[in-house]
Scaffold this motif. Structure first.
Motif, PDB file in Angstrom:
ATOM      1  N   GLU A 297      -6.611  -7.907  -1.905  1.00 37.20           N
ATOM      2  CA  GLU A 297      -7.150  -7.531  -0.598  1.00 37.20           C
ATOM      3  C   GLU A 297      -6.698  -8.491   0.486  1.00 37.20           C
ATOM      4  O   GLU A 297      -6.341  -8.086   1.589  1.00 37.20           O
TER       5      GLU A 297
ATOM      6  N   ASP B  38      -7.380   1.710   1.298  1.00 37.01           N
ATOM      7  CA  ASP B  38      -8.125   0.946   0.300  1.00 37.01           C
ATOM      8  C   ASP B  38      -7.760   1.331  -1.126  1.00 37.01           C
ATOM      9  O   ASP B  38      -8.395   0.898  -2.078  1.00 37.01           O
TER      10      ASP B  38
ATOM     11  N   ASN C  75       0.831  -1.176   0.000  1.00 42.19           N
ATOM     12  CA  ASN C  75       0.000   0.000   0.000  1.00 42.19           C
ATOM     13  C   ASN C  75       0.878   1.243   0.000  1.00 42.19           C
ATOM     14  O   ASN C  75       1.762   1.365   0.831  1.00 42.19           O
TER      15      ASN C  75
END
Lengths: 182, 766
Positions: free
Chosen positions: A98, A67, A59
């Motif tokens: 995810e 997200d 991320n």
């Protein structure tokens, strides 16, 4: 990892950005497919032409945008794909990424504060999180960070991470403890 | 390694231990049993990892798990596995075992258990590969032994369990050398207390024996008696005035003296502690221990201890006198005292919290203002004054709220105390007055009583504060003694091998090293260096070059393998002998405030100016130093800020020349300077290197053309060794590095930048 003092200082390795290597644009969401093959390895194919046998989703901004903005790194930690929005991926790819992100980032969400005790500059916390009960110690104010007026990010002495998503929505007891101690 | 740990077993709950025994095969022995605090689906629960000489198993804390039928992971046969390693994730970590081409997660842990599982992963890997198992290493203590409270830092001191009395005793030990003065102070305090008790008594006597008309006639001339009493009053006041001065001076001297020795011990130990200690701590927090913590101790010793001493004596004296005068009234007076003490206690804890918030917000405000002022240029360029003002305003508002809250509490507290005190007074006036009217008590006695009462209440109202005062001092003392008690990690062997004249032969033998357990920076490094040889260390950043030199200086101790100088293990060489003969020239050399001459002779304070100048000449530094208005007496400023980069480097080289080491470490000694200066520095280095074993680190490969041998590192391993030419002929890793560097510097040269430092590098290998 923060720079370890004594480890080689950041250098000026100019030859790494030599003329032959023009910057490569990473692949985008619509060009790639991500799946597991075999079960514990994440593989990425580009337009069914090229394949990266082992990629690692990370991320880019895990605190502010957990997200979105996912980068896929190859074994050499070089970016091969960049996904702005996970919804741009097909269902299967999105699910794999995810799952991988959920495994990589562990930040327990505090749901109830049982007690906070402040003594000699360290704070002892006893909390209930979404992952179970936990006690931890926080040293100094720099390890308690208000991400907004209501969102609190905590890092304990060992490097465990905790989060209060919105403290005003906790029970009155927890709210009072946080207000008087943090 | 001296002691090897081949098993690692934590104590299992009985039920689990039984289940484990059942799960074992015939002849299977357990090598590792360890609990983790994180499940495979990332909940905070216990899981047990069991490693035998044949298999890996995982159990729930109640005993169900792999190998027992209800498996969540199938157990792993060690014979199927290729290797095992930890993988650090964000906020957690895991041990992976490689089977076929796949990583299989064996167990998950939180960062609190990182060190433990790093060792366990090493053990599993060794078991898989049938290597000798060695899981040596300390497991950090995270909980207090006595109260099981989490410790503020691993292996640290439990703040809750420090014994104040023991701490006081420890501080008192520092006062022992001044026993005589200490006794004198106690004696003076006693006299002072007695003197303080006098005036109210005399006051009572004057009223009763002189002013009371009924008594006046009885004792002859009232004037002579008045003179006598007033005279006595004056003498007592004078005596207590003198006593107070001497007593206070003495306590300031004693407290100050004690703190001087404490600070000295602290500073001495700080300079002895090794680099690992400093890596873990912020300089700021250490400075605060030297200044703030010792200061809070000092104020407690200078003000607090004498205050407690005199007031305790006063308390006892007053109570005795009060009881003698009238025990009934005294009991009445004592009624509000328990209220006063408990109330004080309660309010102080609330007050402290309010004050703490206030100070925190205040600190933030100051920090914000400081940040704004020091980066005012940035703020202005980006036109962000308004936003800064907004941030400041909200912070300022916060300070006000904190201020208001704490003062609100404080006001309630002090008013309550006054009210309680006066309630005692009211009782005394009422009952005492009644007794005077009834003639069972004299006016003088009542006045005396009330005067004593004021003296009694006054210190009591501060008792709550005394508690915080002392706890602040004690926590300061704790932090100070923690450092005083930390052993210097790289200590000399009991009988270190003397090595006054080092030859400079260095041997790395299978050296493995990690700054942080589980993340080795060097793997299996083997290198033999002849005396006087110059080795160039080459590789990307993070490849372990500086780490190798850090080990050579013994800033850290190696984890595995051996490091020998002249055939003697580095741990056996006296640290002073070792460092005296190793010199380091860094890219960013640190200088102390003082003159250039003082900085050059830092390692050998006896060097004459002529020796200094000889060294400076060899370092090509003499000319520019002389050109300065103050020459060698030029004040260098804090960390050499008065000097240019090239000047600093040459002074650092001169310093190393005076030091005259047998082994020399040059870490990026030629950084970005212009070509002429670089030439001067290169010459200086060439002079310095002559006849010394040298390890030189440089990113610009041209700087290393004088090296006898180049050692190419990648990710903590040696990938190539050889002379410049040999390596180029090999067309391997080094060749590619040179090629890419040449390509990029050629671009720079075209752009009119520096001359290509790689030109001619091929031909100039010695």
């Amino acid at each position: 990892m923060p720079d370890e003092p004594g480890v080689d200082a950041p250098d000026t390795f100019e030859f790494e950005t030599g003329i032959e290597n023009a910057p490569v644009e990473p692949y985008q969401a619509h060009e790639i497919r991500v799946f597991r093959a075999p079960k514990n390895t994440v593989r990425m194919t580009v337009r069914h032409e090229r394949s990266y046998i082992r990629v690692r989703p990370v991320n880019a901004s895990p605190m502010a945008h957990s997200d979105r903005y996912v980068s896929l790194l190859d074994i050499k930690n070089e970016e091969v794909a960049f996904i702005k929005d996970l919804n741009d991926l097909d269902e299967g790819s999105r699910q794999v990424i995810e799952e991988e992100l959920a495994h990589r980032y562990l930040r327990a969400t505090i749901e109830r504060v049982n007690s906070i005790q402040m003594e000699y500059g360290v704070t002892y916390w006893d909390v209930m999180t979404d992952r179970g009960k936990r006690e931890f110690v926080i040293r100094g104010h720099e390890n308690t960070h208000w991400a907004s007026d209501a969102r609190l990010l905590l890092t304990d002495v060992d490097g465990n991470r905790f989060e209060v998503v919105d403290y005003t929505r906790l029970d009155p007891h927890s709210i009072q403890l946080i207000e008087t101690n943090v | 390694m001296t002691d090897t740990t081949t098993t690692y077993k934590e104590r299992m709950p009985d039920a689990l231990a039984d289940r484990c025994r059942e799960a074992l095969r015939e002849g299977e022995t357990v090598r590792i049993a360890a609990a983790t605090d994180l499940t495979e689906d990332l909940r905070f629960e216990e899981r047990w990892l069991l490693v035998t000489d044949q298999r890996l198993l995982r159990f729930d804390s109640n005993g169900s798990g792999a190998g027992n039928g209800d498996a969540s992971i199938p157990f792993i046969e060690l014979s199927d596995a290729k290797s095992a390693a930890v993988e650090e994730l964000v906020g957690s970590g895991r041990i992976n075992v490689v089977i076929g081409n796949e990583d299989i997660e064996v167990i998950r842990y939180t960062p609190s258990q990182r060190a433990k599982f790093a060792r366990i992963a090493r053990g599993i890997d060794q078991l898989i590969k049938d290597d000798p198992v060695d899981m040596q290493g300390e497991v950090d203590k995270t909980r207090c032994d006595r109260c099981a409270r989490l410790l503020p830092e691993p292996n640290g001191i439990c703040s809750a369990c420090t014994n104040r009395l023991a701490m006081m005793r420890r501080i008192a030990r520092y006062a022992l050398p001044f026993k005589g003065k200490l006794a004198l102070m106690v004696f003076l305090s006693l006299l002072f207390t007695l003197a303080e008790l006098g005036p109210p008594y005399i006051m009572g006597r004057i009223i009763d024996d002189v002013l009371d008309p009924s008594a006046a006639g009885a004792s002859g001339d009232p004037f002579s008696f008045l003179y006598l009493l007033v005279g006595a009053y004056a003498v007592i006041r004078l005596v207590s005035f003198v006593l107070e001065i001497f007593k206070d001076r003495l306590s300031v001297w004693l407290g100050g003296r004690v703190i001087v020795s404490v600070r000295e011990d602290l500073y001495e130990n700080l300079s002895r502690l090794n680099m690992k200690f400093y890596n873990k701590r912020q300089v700021g927090s250490l400075i605060s221990r030297v200044s703030n913590d010792t200061e809070s101790m000092m104020w407690f010793l200078v003000d607090g201890v004498p205050y407690i001493l005199t007031n305790l004596l006063l308390l006892v004296g007053i109570l005795v006198l009060l009881f003698v005068t009238s025990w009934q009234l005294t009991l009445m007076v004592l009624i509000p005292i328990p209220l006063l003490v408990t109330g004080g206690w309660y309010f102080w804890t609330r007050l402290i919290r309010a004050f703490r918030t206030k100070y925190y917000r205040w600190g933030k405000l100051v920090g914000m203002a400081g940040e704004m002022l020091s980066s005012v240029r940035v703020v202005k360029t980006f036109v962000q004054e308004k936003r800064e003002m907004r941030r400041f305003r909200s912070s300022n508002e916060g300070v006000f709220r904190g201020d208001y809250e704490s003062e609100k509490e404080a006001a309630v507290f002090f008013s309550t105390v006054s009210m309680l005190t006066s309630s005692g007074m009211i009782l005394v006036w009422y009952y005492g007055g009644a007794a005077v009217i009834d003639d069972t008590f004299t006016t003088g006695a009542l006045i005396m009583f009330i005067a004593y009462l004021w003296m009694l209440y006054e210190p009591l109202r501060w008792f709550g504060e005394l508690n915080t005062w002392s706890s602040r001092a004690m926590s300061g003392a704790e932090k100070v003694f923690e450092i005083v008690d930390t052993p210097a990690e790289t200590e000399d062997r009991e009988v270190p091998v003397e090595m006054k004249d080092m030859q400079g032969e260095v041997e790395f033998e299978g050296v493995t090293f990690a700054y942080e357990a589980g993340k080795p920076v060097l793997h299996d490094i083997s290198l033999h260096v002849q005396p006087g040889e110059m080795i160039g260390l080459v590789g990307k950043s993070g490849s372990g070059k500086t780490t190798m030199t850090n080990l050579l200086c013994r800033f850290y101790d190696i984890d595995e393998g051996g490091l020998e100088i002249d055939g003697v293990p580095i741990r056996d060489i006296g640290l002073e002998d070792l460092r005296r003969q190793i010199g380091v020239v860094l890219q960013d050399s640190y200088f102390f405030s003082g003159s250039i001459a003082e900085n050059i002779r830092y390692s050998s304070p006896d060097a004459s100016l002529e020796q200094i100048m000889r060294a400076a000449r060899t370092a090509n530094a003499h000319d520019f130093i002389c050109a300065k208005p103050d020459g060698y007496d030029t004040q260098i400023g804090e960390n050499g800020k008065e000097l240019s980069g090239g000047e600093k480097q040459r002074i650092a080289i001169a310093r190393a020349i005076i030091h005259d080491p047998r082994i020399l470490v040059l870490d990026e000694a030629t950084s970005s300077v212009d070509t002429h200066t670089e030439k001067l520095i290169q010459e200086a280095i060439a002079n310095l290197v002559k006849g010394r074993t040298t390890f030189a680190i440089a990113h610009r490969l041209s700087t290393l053309r004088r090296a006898d041998r180049l050692v190419v590192l990648d990710a903590g391993r040696i990938v190539e060794t050889g002379t410049h030419e040999e390596l180029l002929d090999m067309k391997g890793y080094f060749y590619r590095m040179v090629e890419t560097q040449r390509a990029s510097t050629a671009v720079m040269a075209v752009g009119g930048g520096k001359a290509d430092p790689n030109r001619g590098a091929n031909g100039h290998t010695t």
